[in-house]
Enzyme design. Structure first.
Site, PDB file in Angstrom:
ATOM      1  N   LYS A 281     -88.567 -66.238  26.774  1.00 26.16           N
ATOM      2  CA  LYS A 281     -87.134 -66.572  26.784  1.00 26.16           C
ATOM      3  C   LYS A 281     -86.379 -65.451  27.516  1.00 26.16           C
ATOM      4  CE  LYS A 281     -84.254 -68.861  23.417  1.00 26.16           C
ATOM      5  NZ  LYS A 281     -84.374 -69.518  22.124  1.00 26.16           N
ATOM      6  N   GLU A 366     -83.215 -79.083   8.347  1.00 21.75           N
ATOM      7  CA  GLU A 366     -82.046 -79.232   7.477  1.00 21.75           C
ATOM      8  C   GLU A 366     -82.363 -80.081   6.245  1.00 21.75           C
ATOM      9  OE1 GLU A 366     -82.013 -79.515  10.758  1.00 21.75           O
ATOM     10  OE2 GLU A 366     -80.594 -78.000  11.438  1.00 21.75           O
ATOM     11  N   ARG A 394     -78.223 -84.762   9.417  1.00 20.02           N
ATOM     12  CA  ARG A 394     -79.662 -84.884   9.229  1.00 20.02           C
ATOM     13  C   ARG A 394     -80.057 -84.985   7.756  1.00 20.02           C
ATOM     14  NH1 ARG A 394     -83.456 -82.888  13.195  1.00 20.02           N
ATOM     15  NH2 ARG A 394     -83.010 -84.385  14.832  1.00 20.02           N
TER      16      ARG A 394
HETATM   17  C1  LIG Z   1     -81.255 -80.430  14.019  1.00 15.73           C
HETATM   18  C2  LIG Z   1     -80.847 -79.170  14.736  1.00 15.73           C
HETATM   19  N1  LIG Z   1     -80.669 -78.027  14.055  1.00 15.73           N
HETATM   20  C3  LIG Z   1     -80.301 -76.901  14.694  1.00 15.73           C
HETATM   21  C4  LIG Z   1     -80.108 -76.907  16.041  1.00 15.73           C
HETATM   22  C5  LIG Z   1     -79.592 -75.658  16.750  1.00 15.73           C
HETATM   23  N2  LIG Z   1     -80.571 -75.152  17.740  1.00 15.73           N
HETATM   24  C6  LIG Z   1     -80.423 -75.403  19.048  1.00 15.73           C
HETATM   25  S1  LIG Z   1     -81.646 -74.766  19.952  1.00 15.73           S
HETATM   26  C7  LIG Z   1     -82.391 -74.092  18.589  1.00 15.73           C
HETATM   27  C8  LIG Z   1     -83.632 -73.293  18.738  1.00 15.73           C
HETATM   28  C9  LIG Z   1     -84.644 -74.067  19.489  1.00 15.73           C
HETATM   29  O1  LIG Z   1     -85.811 -73.326  19.622  1.00 15.73           O
HETATM   30  P1  LIG Z   1     -86.953 -73.887  20.540  1.00 15.73           P
HETATM   31  O2  LIG Z   1     -87.143 -75.322  20.294  1.00 15.73           O
HETATM   32  O3  LIG Z   1     -88.118 -73.015  20.384  1.00 15.73           O
HETATM   33  O4  LIG Z   1     -86.347 -73.779  21.997  1.00 15.73           O
HETATM   34  P2  LIG Z   1     -86.061 -72.452  22.839  1.00 15.73           P
HETATM   35  O5  LIG Z   1     -84.568 -72.279  22.821  1.00 15.73           O
HETATM   36  O6  LIG Z   1     -86.751 -71.302  22.207  1.00 15.73           O
HETATM   37  O7  LIG Z   1     -86.560 -72.743  24.182  1.00 15.73           O
HETATM   38  C10 LIG Z   1     -81.683 -74.404  17.440  1.00 15.73           C
HETATM   39  C11 LIG Z   1     -82.027 -73.972  16.084  1.00 15.73           C
HETATM   40  C12 LIG Z   1     -80.295 -78.131  16.716  1.00 15.73           C
HETATM   41  N3  LIG Z   1     -80.084 -78.248  18.043  1.00 15.73           N
HETATM   42  N4  LIG Z   1     -80.669 -79.218  16.054  1.00 15.73           N
END
Ligand SMILES: Cc1ncc(C[n+]2csc(CCOP(=O)(O)OP(=O)(O)O)c2C)c(N)n1
Length: 643
Positions: A281, A366, A394
């Site tokens: 990242k 969630e 959710r």
């Molecule tokens: C249901 C839900 N909860 C929380 C989020 C907030 N959120 C957006 S991106 C993220 C982290 C995602 O991590 P990953 O899938 O590993 O993607 P990366 O950003 O590391 O590439 C979170 C918690 C979301 N989009 N959807």
């Protein structure tokens, strides 16, 4: 012209020689840093998927093949490679969306930015292709290790693994959600990575042994032993293969040729396959890599050289919540925090530093967070589940059946409630008040400033026999807006004649109070007498509010939630139940998905500008006055025109 500018679509990309790809990747990174530093947006995740996205578009024939990006915050590179290179108004009204958008491109399929859905989408698309005989079409889902912690991803994998449809699941493993990804799944991915490192060392040992060196024998024996040890700890074939999915990887996600090779293998396999891609990242941008908190997961406007955020003054709602949680935690040993992979954004960071053992990051889960909180409450704790308002959707069933039915004392703190702005339709927190109103016993508060946030949070965690919800918006908290009186739970903010009743009762919900004070000034300028009241606890409807409504001649409710089932509709129901016939007008968000844009502009467009609200109220009052004069003349006292 640079390479990137010459790419008008995936076919141009496929025409490039492999040797040109590193230069293209460097241009893309440079573009992302320059563009996103001006507008804000998801920088770290996109810097990490540059080579991966290039490879996806060289191997798959989008839009005939379908590419689904989980969450969609990492789709900027995909946009750049599919003819969308004007990032000048990214996330602004009329500019590019920060997520995939079907209105923007035929290459976009899923624009729901709630995580962990991509594998279900992919499963569905693959089923549709199979049943319609389009067996040459492929579906690839890109899912982060973070999104893979969500339950939906596992429900989908269970289905995908049970069939032979060609679904390619690309696990983009950067070891992070915002912060490092937690849990058994993350550990398993780490084990797969580590095992692979030993494999490489083992190869080196073998080669050295072949050359006849004693160090080679020693290295081979030692490493072979260690590898066996590791393999004994994990399942022999790894979790994915045990599920029945072919596993390819791990692949270095920044080696464009290696990723392309792995994806080609996966594409030609013809069944369900996992491609495990290791990425970093924030790749290539030092300020992001140096930022341990989140590797610049999402940034506001920053200096592209240093990564410094543009200075902003004043406290945010989140920081006030964060401080108050620490203060409450000092005296209430039973209070614990729960976050769904967003400890820092939801303000649980300071509480976690003060009480590390009392904060639980459950992953992007969630639903589990809510039911686990019910369990904690049953065990004697008082959990505070801190999530963005949109993500509570959710966990509705868990809130209803596990928390409320069991009368569990759990507090939900909803950050980013109301219109959030640049993240668009799926991120506006506008459903919470309508949804939670359906939950028996639940109490919901909407603070208007820092003092009421602190006060209402304390009141919420004092409730031990029902769910409580606190909702506040994104951004800066206004200066305190003091009350002149309290009646029931409600604060009277303005209105000399509030006890006896006046022309208009203006019900101002939470962050809408400043707008309502402006409305009140306009009404007074038109000679309309007004009382402004903040209900504080909006669910259930406070009897004191019903009494106020009964003594006034007109009621107007202003809220930043959806109109259907919101505070206005709840108050209208309560007035009807109490036989109060005061006409009521509701000013809320319309019953449609609202695009991205500036928060204030969106509210204004939805008819929530002070000018518009004041005009509509004045018109309604004038109609009523006219109507009652007509009725008096006609001798019919029952006529009460509404707004
Ligand atoms: C249901 C839900 N909860 C929380 C989020 C907030 N959120 C957006 S991106 C993220 C982290 C995602 O991590 P990953 O899938 O590993 O993607 P990366 O950003 O590391 O590439 C979170 C918690 C979301 N989009 N959807």
């Amino acid at each position: 012209m640079g390479l990137l500018a010459s790419i008008t679509g995936p076919e141009d990309l496929r025409a490039l020689a492999p040797e040109q790809l590193p230069a293209l990747a460097a241009e893309v990174r440079d573009f992302l840093v320059r563009a996103v530093s001006r507008t804000g947006g998801h920088l770290g995740p996109n810097l990490g998927v540059v080579e991966l996205t290039i490879a996806l578009h060289r191997v798959f024939d989008s839009p005939r093949d379908r590419l689904v990006f989980d969450t969609g915050h990492q789709s900027y590179v995909h946009k750049l490679l599919t003819g969308r290179q004007d990032f000048s108004r990214l996330r602004e009204a009329g500019g590019l969306s920060g997520y995939p958008s079907r209105a923007e491109s035929e290459h976009d399929v899923v624009e729901n930015s709630h995580a962990s859905t991509s594998l279900s989408w992919a499963d569905g698309l693959a089923k549709a292709f199979e049943l319609s005989g389009q067996t040459d079409r492929r579906v690839a889902a890109v899912v982060g290790d973070g999104a893979l912690t969500g339950g939906m991803a596992w429900e989908a994998l269970n289905n995908i693994a049970a069939a032979q449809r060609p679904v390619i699941v690309v696990v983009n493993d950067n070891e992070r959600s915002y912060a490092p990804t937690i849990g058994g799944m993350a550990t398993h991915l780490a084990t797969l990575r580590t095992t692979r490192e030993y494999e490489k060392l083992l190869d080196w040992g073998k080669q050295s042994l072949r050359r006849g060196g004693a160090p080679g024998r020693f290295a081979y024996d030692t490493l072979h032993g260690m590898k066996k040890g590791i393999k004994d700890i994990v399942a022999p074939q790894g979790l994915f293969e045990d599920l029945g999915l072919k596993y390819v990887g791990p692949v270095d996600g920044h080696d464009a040729v290696a990723v392309e090779h792995a994806l080609r293998r996966a594409r030609s396999y013809g069944g369900p396959v996992i491609v495990h891609v290791i990425t970093q990242k924030g790749r290539g941008y030092k300020p992001a890599l140096d930022n341990d908190a989140d590797h610049f997961h999402a940034v506001g406007v920053i200096d592209p050289e240093t990564g410094e955020a543009q200075a902003s003054s004043g406290s945010s709602w989140t920081s006030v919540f964060a401080e108050e949680m620490v203060a409450i935690g000092e005296v209430r040993r039973d209070v614990v925090g729960i976050t769904a992979a967003m400890q820092i954004p939801v303000g649980l960071g300071p509480f976690a530093r003060a009480h590390p053992e009392r904060v639980f990051d459950v992953g992007i889960a969630e639903q589990h967070a809510a039911t686990s909180a019910a369990g904690m409450a049953a065990g004697g704790l008082h959990p505070v589940v801190a999530v963005y308002a949109t993500f509570l959707n959710r966990a509705f069933d868990q809130l209803l059946m596990d928390v409320a039915l069991h009368r569990a004392g759990v507090t939900f703190v909803l950050d980013r409630a109301g219109v959030t702005g640049p993240d668009g339709a799926s991120h506006h927190g506008v459903w919470d008040m309508a949804l939670t109103r359906l939950v028996p016993g639940l109490r919901l508060a909407a603070p208007r400033d820092a003092t009421t946030l602190r006060e209402e949070l304390r009141e919420a965690v004092a409730v031990e026999d029902a769910p409580t919800v606190l909702r506040f918006s994104k951004g800066k908290v206004p200066a305190d807006l003091p009350a002149i009186a309290r009646t029931g739970h409600a604060d009277v903010l303005e209105g000399e004649r509030w006890r006896e009743g006046d022309d208009v009762l203006l019900v101002a919900v939470g962050a809408m109070v400043p707008r309502c004070l402006d409305v009140a000034a306009r009404l007074r300028a038109h000679g309309v007498g007004v009382t402004v009241v903040d209900p504080r606890w909006v669910t259930p409807v406070d009897p004191a509010l019903v009494e106020l409504a009964a003594s006034h001649r007109h009621v107007a409710v202003v809220e930043d939630g959806c109109e259907a089932g919101g505070v206005g509709s709840a108050l209208a129901d309560a007035l009807r139940a109490a036989d109060v016939t005061t006409p009521l007008q509701t000013f809320a968000l319309p019953q449609r998905f609202v695009d991205h844009g500036g928060r204030d502009a969106i509210l204004d467009e939805a008819g929530l500008s002070p000018q518009h609200v004041a005009r509509r109220v004045v018109e309604a009052v004038a109609r009523r006055t006219q109507g009652s004069q007509d009725a008096d003349t006609a001798g019919d006292p029952a006529v009460r025109p509404g707004g």
